[in-house]
Enzyme design. Structure first.
Site, PDB file in Angstrom:
ATOM      1  N   HIS A 189     -25.864  20.973   1.151  1.00  0.00           N
ATOM      2  CA  HIS A 189     -26.019  21.627  -0.145  1.00  0.00           C
ATOM      3  C   HIS A 189     -24.966  22.716  -0.329  1.00  0.00           C
ATOM      4  N   LYS A 208      -0.189   5.582  -5.845  1.00  0.00           N
ATOM      5  CA  LYS A 208      -1.286   5.588  -6.831  1.00  0.00           C
ATOM      6  C   LYS A 208      -2.204   6.788  -6.637  1.00  0.00           C
ATOM      7  N   GLU A 239      -6.920   2.080 -12.916  1.00  0.00           N
ATOM      8  CA  GLU A 239      -6.411   3.239 -12.168  1.00  0.00           C
ATOM      9  C   GLU A 239      -5.123   3.772 -12.808  1.00  0.00           C
ATOM     10  N   GLU A 263     -25.096  14.852  -1.705  1.00  0.00           N
ATOM     11  CA  GLU A 263     -26.515  15.021  -1.363  1.00  0.00           C
ATOM     12  C   GLU A 263     -27.426  14.376  -2.414  1.00  0.00           C
ATOM     13  N   TYR A 293      -8.945  -3.147 -11.030  1.00  0.00           N
ATOM     14  CA  TYR A 293      -8.524  -1.965 -10.270  1.00  0.00           C
ATOM     15  C   TYR A 293      -7.177  -1.408 -10.782  1.00  0.00           C
ATOM     16  N   CYS A 297      -1.648   1.910  -2.839  1.00  0.00           N
ATOM     17  CA  CYS A 297      -2.585   3.007  -2.546  1.00  0.00           C
ATOM     18  C   CYS A 297      -1.944   4.395  -2.558  1.00  0.00           C
ATOM     19  N   CYS A 330       0.830  -1.211   0.000  1.00  0.00           N
ATOM     20  CA  CYS A 330       0.000   0.000   0.000  1.00  0.00           C
ATOM     21  C   CYS A 330       0.864   1.260   0.000  1.00  0.00           C
TER      22      CYS A 330
HETATM   23  P1  FAD Z   1       1.450  -6.179   1.967  1.00  0.00           P
HETATM   24  O1  FAD Z   1       1.136  -4.755   2.188  1.00  0.00           O
HETATM   25  O2  FAD Z   1       1.702  -6.621   0.570  1.00  0.00           O
HETATM   26  O3  FAD Z   1       2.743  -6.503   2.868  1.00  0.00           O
HETATM   27  C1  FAD Z   1       3.417  -7.714   2.828  1.00  0.00           C
HETATM   28  C2  FAD Z   1       4.861  -7.479   3.202  1.00  0.00           C
HETATM   29  O4  FAD Z   1       5.490  -8.731   3.480  1.00  0.00           O
HETATM   30  C3  FAD Z   1       5.657  -6.856   2.069  1.00  0.00           C
HETATM   31  O5  FAD Z   1       6.485  -5.812   2.557  1.00  0.00           O
HETATM   32  C4  FAD Z   1       6.506  -8.004   1.544  1.00  0.00           C
HETATM   33  O6  FAD Z   1       7.686  -7.570   0.912  1.00  0.00           O
HETATM   34  C5  FAD Z   1       6.754  -8.765   2.833  1.00  0.00           C
HETATM   35  N1  FAD Z   1       7.122 -10.170   2.655  1.00  0.00           N
HETATM   36  C6  FAD Z   1       6.647 -11.053   1.747  1.00  0.00           C
HETATM   37  N2  FAD Z   1       7.187 -12.266   1.956  1.00  0.00           N
HETATM   38  C7  FAD Z   1       8.008 -12.143   3.031  1.00  0.00           C
HETATM   39  C8  FAD Z   1       8.823 -13.048   3.737  1.00  0.00           C
HETATM   40  N3  FAD Z   1       8.904 -14.326   3.397  1.00  0.00           N
HETATM   41  N4  FAD Z   1       9.565 -12.585   4.793  1.00  0.00           N
HETATM   42  C9  FAD Z   1       9.507 -11.268   5.157  1.00  0.00           C
HETATM   43  N5  FAD Z   1       8.729 -10.375   4.516  1.00  0.00           N
HETATM   44  C10 FAD Z   1       7.982 -10.805   3.479  1.00  0.00           C
HETATM   45  N6  FAD Z   1      -5.954  -1.062  -1.210  1.00  0.00           N
HETATM   46  C11 FAD Z   1      -6.782  -0.088  -0.744  1.00  0.00           C
HETATM   47  O7  FAD Z   1      -7.435  -0.297   0.275  1.00  0.00           O
HETATM   48  N7  FAD Z   1      -6.887   1.110  -1.398  1.00  0.00           N
HETATM   49  C12 FAD Z   1      -6.184   1.386  -2.512  1.00  0.00           C
HETATM   50  O8  FAD Z   1      -6.314   2.477  -3.064  1.00  0.00           O
HETATM   51  C13 FAD Z   1      -5.311   0.398  -3.008  1.00  0.00           C
HETATM   52  N8  FAD Z   1      -4.574   0.637  -4.106  1.00  0.00           N
HETATM   53  C14 FAD Z   1      -3.713  -0.317  -4.566  1.00  0.00           C
HETATM   54  C15 FAD Z   1      -2.977  -0.050  -5.706  1.00  0.00           C
HETATM   55  C16 FAD Z   1      -2.127  -0.996  -6.208  1.00  0.00           C
HETATM   56  C17 FAD Z   1      -1.325  -0.691  -7.440  1.00  0.00           C
HETATM   57  C18 FAD Z   1      -1.996  -2.248  -5.551  1.00  0.00           C
HETATM   58  C19 FAD Z   1      -1.062  -3.282  -6.086  1.00  0.00           C
HETATM   59  C20 FAD Z   1      -2.722  -2.530  -4.417  1.00  0.00           C
HETATM   60  C21 FAD Z   1      -3.597  -1.564  -3.913  1.00  0.00           C
HETATM   61  N9  FAD Z   1      -4.365  -1.804  -2.780  1.00  0.00           N
HETATM   62  C22 FAD Z   1      -5.224  -0.842  -2.318  1.00  0.00           C
HETATM   63  C23 FAD Z   1      -4.287  -3.084  -2.061  1.00  0.00           C
HETATM   64  C24 FAD Z   1      -3.410  -2.952  -0.810  1.00  0.00           C
HETATM   65  O9  FAD Z   1      -2.157  -2.424  -1.157  1.00  0.00           O
HETATM   66  C25 FAD Z   1      -3.226  -4.343  -0.176  1.00  0.00           C
HETATM   67  O10 FAD Z   1      -4.502  -4.907   0.047  1.00  0.00           O
HETATM   68  C26 FAD Z   1      -2.492  -4.261   1.149  1.00  0.00           C
HETATM   69  O11 FAD Z   1      -1.232  -3.688   1.002  1.00  0.00           O
HETATM   70  C27 FAD Z   1      -2.344  -5.672   1.741  1.00  0.00           C
HETATM   71  O12 FAD Z   1      -1.627  -5.612   2.943  1.00  0.00           O
HETATM   72  P2  FAD Z   1      -0.897  -6.918   3.494  1.00  0.00           P
HETATM   73  O13 FAD Z   1      -0.416  -6.560   4.864  1.00  0.00           O
HETATM   74  O14 FAD Z   1      -1.761  -8.092   3.360  1.00  0.00           O
HETATM   75  O15 FAD Z   1       0.342  -7.152   2.529  1.00  0.00           O
HETATM   76  P1  NDP Z   2      -7.398  -8.526 -10.269  1.00  0.00           P
HETATM   77  O1  NDP Z   2      -7.107  -9.918  -9.913  1.00  0.00           O
HETATM   78  O2  NDP Z   2      -8.495  -7.804  -9.577  1.00  0.00           O
HETATM   79  O3  NDP Z   2      -7.689  -8.403 -11.843  1.00  0.00           O
HETATM   80  C1  NDP Z   2      -6.858  -8.961 -12.803  1.00  0.00           C
HETATM   81  C2  NDP Z   2      -7.233  -8.425 -14.168  1.00  0.00           C
HETATM   82  O4  NDP Z   2      -6.350  -8.958 -15.128  1.00  0.00           O
HETATM   83  C3  NDP Z   2      -8.627  -8.815 -14.620  1.00  0.00           C
HETATM   84  O5  NDP Z   2      -9.173  -7.788 -15.410  1.00  0.00           O
HETATM   85  C4  NDP Z   2      -8.360 -10.070 -15.454  1.00  0.00           C
HETATM   86  O6  NDP Z   2      -9.332 -10.303 -16.445  1.00  0.00           O
HETATM   87  C5  NDP Z   2      -7.066  -9.689 -16.111  1.00  0.00           C
HETATM   88  N1  NDP Z   2      -6.249 -10.827 -16.508  1.00  0.00           N
HETATM   89  C6  NDP Z   2      -5.857 -11.866 -15.754  1.00  0.00           C
HETATM   90  N2  NDP Z   2      -5.048 -12.678 -16.458  1.00  0.00           N
HETATM   91  C7  NDP Z   2      -4.936 -12.120 -17.694  1.00  0.00           C
HETATM   92  C8  NDP Z   2      -4.239 -12.479 -18.867  1.00  0.00           C
HETATM   93  N3  NDP Z   2      -3.493 -13.577 -18.912  1.00  0.00           N
HETATM   94  N4  NDP Z   2      -4.349 -11.681 -19.958  1.00  0.00           N
HETATM   95  C9  NDP Z   2      -5.112 -10.558 -19.909  1.00  0.00           C
HETATM   96  N5  NDP Z   2      -5.784 -10.165 -18.812  1.00  0.00           N
HETATM   97  C10 NDP Z   2      -5.695 -10.938 -17.724  1.00  0.00           C
HETATM   98  O7  NDP Z   2      -6.011  -7.798 -10.080  1.00  0.00           O
HETATM   99  P2  NDP Z   2      -5.519  -6.344  -9.826  1.00  0.00           P
HETATM  100  O8  NDP Z   2      -4.060  -6.517  -9.905  1.00  0.00           O
HETATM  101  O9  NDP Z   2      -6.154  -5.322 -10.684  1.00  0.00           O
HETATM  102  O10 NDP Z   2      -5.934  -6.018  -8.329  1.00  0.00           O
HETATM  103  C11 NDP Z   2      -5.559  -6.834  -7.248  1.00  0.00           C
HETATM  104  C12 NDP Z   2      -6.277  -6.394  -6.011  1.00  0.00           C
HETATM  105  O11 NDP Z   2      -5.639  -5.239  -5.477  1.00  0.00           O
HETATM  106  C13 NDP Z   2      -7.714  -5.981  -6.235  1.00  0.00           C
HETATM  107  O12 NDP Z   2      -8.573  -7.079  -6.130  1.00  0.00           O
HETATM  108  C14 NDP Z   2      -7.958  -4.968  -5.157  1.00  0.00           C
HETATM  109  O13 NDP Z   2      -8.530  -5.580  -4.037  1.00  0.00           O
HETATM  110  C15 NDP Z   2      -6.592  -4.436  -4.811  1.00  0.00           C
HETATM  111  N6  NDP Z   2      -6.531  -3.055  -5.307  1.00  0.00           N
HETATM  112  C16 NDP Z   2      -7.335  -2.124  -4.718  1.00  0.00           C
HETATM  113  C17 NDP Z   2      -7.380  -0.842  -5.181  1.00  0.00           C
HETATM  114  C18 NDP Z   2      -8.279   0.143  -4.552  1.00  0.00           C
HETATM  115  O14 NDP Z   2      -8.763  -0.104  -3.478  1.00  0.00           O
HETATM  116  N7  NDP Z   2      -8.538   1.268  -5.180  1.00  0.00           N
HETATM  117  C19 NDP Z   2      -6.549  -0.429  -6.308  1.00  0.00           C
HETATM  118  C20 NDP Z   2      -5.730  -1.481  -6.861  1.00  0.00           C
HETATM  119  C21 NDP Z   2      -5.742  -2.742  -6.356  1.00  0.00           C
HETATM  120  P3  NDP Z   2     -10.594 -11.296 -16.218  1.00  0.00           P
HETATM  121  O15 NDP Z   2     -11.637 -10.499 -15.502  1.00  0.00           O
HETATM  122  O16 NDP Z   2     -10.959 -11.672 -17.593  1.00  0.00           O
HETATM  123  O17 NDP Z   2     -10.095 -12.459 -15.402  1.00  0.00           O
END
Ligand code: FAD
Ligand code: NDP
Length: 530
Positions: free
Chosen positions: A505, A103, A240, A510, A236, A100, A95
């Site tokens: 408003h 982004k 985004e 609203e 997502y 997050c 995140c």
């Molecule tokens: P993570 O935050 O992924 O943390 C896991 C940590 O463990 C990492 O630092 C990793 O390097 C470490 N790790 C892994 N394996 C090991 C190991 N063996 N030993 C030691 N350390 C290890 N969520 C929202 O709510 N709002 C958003 O706007 C949003 N935007 C997102 C945008 C993007 C591009 C992405 C990819 C995700 C987004 N998410 C968003 C999702 C959110 O980031 C994740 O749901 C959240 O970070 C999950 O937290 P976590 O603690 O499960 O894992």
């Molecule tokens: P998702 O698993 O949600 O989506 C994957 C996307 O990739 C789908 O559109 C899927 O299509 C497509 N896809 C999968 N395999 C292929 C392939 N081989 N070729 C072409 N397209 C493919 O992954 P994201 O990485 O977008 O997000 C992961 C999670 O991170 C989300 O579920 C969300 O919870 C979290 N997140 C939250 C955000 C927020 O809160 N604003 C922002 C970003 C991430 P199909 O539907 O056809 O399977």
């Protein structure tokens, strides 16, 4: 092997020496079951720590800090394996570093571009075609992220949580081996272990040249603009990122193999992509990537199959970004050694309602767990509640229903509760009342902005007071709008109660309170005037 054992013993001994001064409660070291020298054997139950968390992201940090606040002895391991392109970052997880936070800030940067274009309508003498400097934006955001990395370290120190910058893997159900970047090993033992290792972006394994693409792990740390970009995937991350790239003035294309935003209300999802398409993002629909080739000038030639047209197509991009889902970080944990069960399909960790895995004293939270939303607030609250159950006699379980979320596309989409499709599946269409309206945000008027996709939908039960099952909002600041209503939906609010709530408003929020047109009525759903 012998050399490795010597190195390992030396590293472990060195690590033991370096820890000694940190703890007043020195205990003699003992032998871990693996035969490694174990510097951390100790107190209750013979284990050094009450709690060891593997993974310092949203969930892991929250759990560790909460447990420490109860006076428990806590350690946390966090390690970032560099992306295949070599990108790496600090403490805080997805995140903060590659999700997050960067982004939302890049999304904000893109929105500022729209504001600049609006500004002259409001009397500002600014050039509507102002140029954007990626390097300047990226540096400012990256500096902010680094300050957050530092902040997390300070928070751990303040609570006396021991932080190991090490990759963890299980030795047995109470013992984890940590390895530093330099290969030094340490063994940590704990009464309870929480796995919070999250996930990483997936590279497709059926596309030739896939390695030439980047992922979201790289995008936010690029020092130079990615240029003309193709983003593969339609959920997502893809929408985004493609959205803010377009907003920053770049040529961005989304390759979508099926539907956008799977799992979301599809009427809303299509409005989101319609808006993007109308505002410059290109879409390659019903297409799947075939191969990527690197050209002499470092650009990439992408070749894909257009399934609708039944033909192969190709084009050249500066950057191709994979946004095709995420792989759970279970691979390096040696879970088979301790018997933690994984879901056979997703490879995520199976947990019960109290986040317990199949092995006593081992728990899992956040993105690594099967069937949970992949969102930061759910990971954080799950971590806190788990710590409270483990160390403070709480019995409160995490409730994964009615989780609000927002997709930060150029026109944001926020929702809480059920999609219309899911509500129909659960309750039957005849038992639902769906209120809806197209509306025009006031700030769009003077700027003559197109509001064709600004739309709200409230899905309610039809009977009695009409409990709200789902609320969907597309428009500016959707996250801010939905956050407040999420409380109502969580508390079981009804349409009748909503109608007794006064609006603020003039706001877009609203318009939710004012909803009165039902889909069933067939009345035009476009609102005009106050
Ligand atoms: P993570 O935050 O992924 O943390 C896991 C940590 O463990 C990492 O630092 C990793 O390097 C470490 N790790 C892994 N394996 C090991 C190991 N063996 N030993 C030691 N350390 C290890 N969520 C929202 O709510 N709002 C958003 O706007 C949003 N935007 C997102 C945008 C993007 C591009 C992405 C990819 C995700 C987004 N998410 C968003 C999702 C959110 O980031 C994740 O749901 C959240 O970070 C999950 O937290 P976590 O603690 O499960 O894992
Ligand atoms: P998702 O698993 O949600 O989506 C994957 C996307 O990739 C789908 O559109 C899927 O299509 C497509 N896809 C999968 N395999 C292929 C392939 N081989 N070729 C072409 N397209 C493919 O992954 P994201 O990485 O977008 O997000 C992961 C999670 O991170 C989300 O579920 C969300 O919870 C979290 N997140 C939250 C955000 C927020 O809160 N604003 C922002 C970003 C991430 P199909 O539907 O056809 O399977």
């Amino acid at each position: 092997m012998a050399a490795a054992a010597v190195a390992l013993a030396a590293a472990t001994a060195a690590s033991r020496r370096s820890w000694r001064h940190l703890f007043r409660w020195r205990v003699p070291s003992s032998r871990a079951p693996c035969g490694l020298v174990c510097s951390t054997r100790g107190l209750s139950g013979g284990n050094e720590y009450d709690l060891l968390v593997i993974g310092g992201g949203s969930g892991g940090l929250a759990c560790a800090k909460e447990a420490a606040d109860f006076g428990k002895k806590v350690a946390i391991l966090d390690y970032v394996v560099p992306s295949p392109r070599g990108t790496s970052w600090g403490l805080g997880g997805t995140c903060v570093n590659v999700g997050c936070i960067p982004k939302k800030l890049m999304h904000h940067s893109a929105l500022l571009g729209s504001a600049i274009r609006d500004a002259h309508h409001y009397g500002w003498d600014v050039a509507p075609l102002a140029q954007h400097d990626w390097g300047q934006m990226a540096e400012a955001i990256q500096n902010h992220v680094k300050s957050l990395n530092w902040g997390y370290r300070v928070q751990l120190q303040e609570r006396k949580v021991r932080y190991f910058n090490m990759l963890g893997s299980f030795v047995n159900e109470h013992t984890v081996r940590g390895v530093t970047k330099a290969g030094k090993e340490t063994v940590v033992t704990a009464d309870h272990i929480v796995i919070a290792t999250g996930g990483r972006p997936r590279y497709p394994d059926d596309v030739e040249g896939a390695q030439y693409g980047i992922t979201s792990d790289d995008l936010f740390w690029l020092k130079k603009s990615p240029g003309k970009t193709l983003v593969v995937g339609a959920s997502y991350v893809s929408l985004e990122c493609a959205g803010f790239l377009t907003g920053l003035g770049l040529d961005a294309t989304v390759m979508m193999r099926s539907i956008p935003l799977r799992g979301f209300d599809q009427q809303m999802a299509l409005l989101v992509t319609d808006y993007m398409e109308a505002h410059g993002t290109k879409f390659l629909k019903h297409c799947t990537m075939k191969k990527l080739e690197k050209l002499e000038d470092n650009r990439l030639r992408a070749t894909w199959t257009n399934h609708e047209e039944g033909r192969e197509e190709a084009s050249i991009f500066d950057t191709v970004m994979w946004a095709v889902g995420r792989v759970p970080e279970t691979r390096s944990l040696n879970l088979e050694k301790v018997g933690v069960k994984l879901h056979p399909g997703s490879q995520k960790i199976m947990v019960n309602a109290s986040e317990a895995t199949s092995v006593a004293h081992i728990y899992a939270i956040g993105d690594i767990t099967e069937g949970r939303p992949e969102l930061t607030p759910t990971a954080i609250l799950a971590g806190k509640l788990l710590a409270r159950r483990l160390f403070s006699q709480s019995t409160e379980l995490m409730d994964y229903d009615n989780v609000p979320t927002t997709v930060f596309t150029p026109l944001e989409y926020g929702s809480v509760g059920l999609s219309e499709e899911e509500a129909e599946k659960r309750y039957g269409q005849e038992n639902l009342e769906v209120y809806h309206a197209y509306y025009k945000p006031l700030e769009f008027t003077v700027a003559e902005r197109d509001s064709s996709q600004c739309y709200i939908k409230m899905v309610c039960l039809r009977e009695r007071d009409q409990q709200i099952l789902g609320l969907h909002f597309i428009g500016p600041n959707a996250g801010e709008v939905i956050q407040g209503f999420a409380l109502g939906v969580k508390c079981g609010a009804t349409y009748s109660q909503m109608k007794r709530t006064l609006g603020i408003h003039p706001t877009s929020a609203e318009e939710v309170i004012k909803l009165w047109i039902t889909k069933r009525s067939g009345l035009p759903s476009t609102i005009t005037g106050c």
